[in-house]
Design a protein around this motif. Sequence first.
Motif, short mmCIF file in Angstrom:
data_model
loop_
_atom_site.label_atom_id
_atom_site.label_comp_id
_atom_site.label_asym_id
_atom_site.label_seq_id
_atom_site.Cartn_x
_atom_site.Cartn_y
_atom_site.Cartn_z
N THR A 114 26.62 34.71 30.71
CA THR A 114 27.17 35.97 31.08
C THR A 114 27.49 36.09 31.90
N THR A 115 27.49 35.53 33.43
CA THR A 115 28.11 35.48 34.91
C THR A 115 29.06 34.10 34.70
N ILE A 116 29.88 34.88 35.59
CA ILE A 116 30.85 33.73 35.94
C ILE A 116 31.37 33.45 37.10
N CYS A 117 31.88 32.52 37.62
CA CYS A 117 32.13 32.39 38.74
C CYS A 117 33.59 31.84 39.05
N TYR A 118 33.82 32.07 40.25
CA TYR A 118 35.96 31.96 40.00
C TYR A 118 36.06 31.25 42.25
N THR A 119 37.58 30.31 42.13
CA THR A 119 38.01 30.55 43.20
C THR A 119 39.57 30.70 43.02
N LEU A 120 39.39 31.81 44.57
CA LEU A 120 41.12 32.31 44.54
C LEU A 120 41.02 31.66 45.68
N SER A 126 30.51 40.83 29.94
CA SER A 126 29.60 41.00 28.62
C SER A 126 30.88 41.24 27.84
N GLY A 127 30.71 40.66 26.68
CA GLY A 127 32.00 40.34 25.37
C GLY A 127 33.61 40.19 26.21
N SER A 128 34.18 41.41 26.47
CA SER A 128 36.07 41.22 26.89
C SER A 128 35.80 41.87 28.70
N THR A 129 34.67 42.59 28.47
CA THR A 129 34.18 43.50 30.40
C THR A 129 33.84 42.30 30.98
N LEU A 130 34.29 42.84 32.09
CA LEU A 130 34.41 42.05 33.68
C LEU A 130 32.98 42.97 33.82
N GLY A 131 32.20 42.71 34.83
CA GLY A 131 31.60 43.64 35.90
C GLY A 131 32.55 43.48 37.11
N THR A 132 31.64 44.31 38.10
CA THR A 132 32.30 44.57 39.62
C THR A 132 32.17 43.34 40.19
N ALA A 133 33.31 42.32 40.48
CA ALA A 133 33.65 41.30 41.42
C ALA A 133 32.68 41.36 42.95
N PHE A 189 44.75 39.60 39.65
CA PHE A 189 44.36 39.98 40.52
C PHE A 189 45.24 40.35 41.90
N GLY A 190 45.29 40.38 43.80
CA GLY A 190 45.92 40.56 43.79
C GLY A 190 46.43 39.97 44.69
N SER A 191 48.06 40.06 45.34
CA SER A 191 49.13 39.29 45.25
C SER A 191 48.57 38.29 46.60
N GLN A 192 47.87 38.64 47.78
CA GLN A 192 47.55 38.46 48.10
C GLN A 192 46.99 36.91 48.06
#
Length: 325
Positions: free
Chosen positions: A267-273, A288-295, A250-253
């Motif tokens: 099939t769907t993940i959620c996280y906090t930065l 999907s497997g190791s493929t992440l969709g658009t955040a 992820f970005g340095s911000q």
Amino acid sequence: MKTNLLGAVMLSAVVIAAAGCTKNGDEKKPSGDPLTEVIIFTYKNDAGYRSVCVMKPDGTGIRVMHDENDPADASYPEISRGALSPDGTKAVMQDVGYNLFVYDIAGKALTKIGTAGDTWAPDEAVWSPDGSRILYCNWADQDNTTLETMKPDGAGKTALTGAGYNFGRPNYAPGGSVIIASNMAGNEYICSMSSAGASVKKIIEAETDEGVDCAFPVTDSRILYFSKKDRISLCSAGIDGKNAALLETFGSQYIDCDYLCANSDGTTICYTLLDGDYKSHVFVRSLSGSTLGTAEQVFTGSYTRLKFGRIKQPLYDALPALQDI
């Protein structure tokens, strides 16, 4: 004529029996109200009041389950987090004093199932996939936190782990036979163990002092976790820690991470930065497997304690909308 009548009766009996059984002969249970997928989280408004809320995975439809600023909820004003039961009718909740409650959503009723003391201070409570146990870490000794389970009525407290670890953020794998937990004293490692606490293994160890954190079993064979080496990164590995792979940096911000979870089928993940001002940025994306969709950033602000869950649709519909967002 008698033969035909007897045959009709027997056929009717077979049809009736089949209607009430599965193909394995088990009795069918009524499906009941449908369950809707949500994310349960704690929201703190500008005045500092906490609300335990649920929202749809796209960030819409925020509803309030417990509001400490609501006179009806004033008997337990400082609920800090919650996790939904598998049947979608209850939530296990914790207050800031480490007391534990079960919340009946339909009745809007909190029942205390455990009182914190010198030797017992539960944190990060979650339900077992079958709803029979509640898993939590005991923070009474914050230099040596342990994992324990109990029944939803507060009975049957059982220690899963002993001295030598410092566990936090425990979660069951979807099948319920494996528990994944992170080390909370420096984020040095991630462990796996059986649901009975046996065979504790360090499966991921940090490469740097910055550590690894927020491990979550997305399936029975795979985990996701954050690495804090150089920059915050999302990684994956087998449930045994093998075949670790970097998914995204992820970005340095973003200077820290806080909470990572997945829905029931992974099939769907959620996280906090967290940014430099420690403001929470909540993202949802497909996996999907190791493929992440658009955040998709669904919120920015004081959102925390994220957990996927399911709630009965009529109970969700009856919850009041969050007004001050």
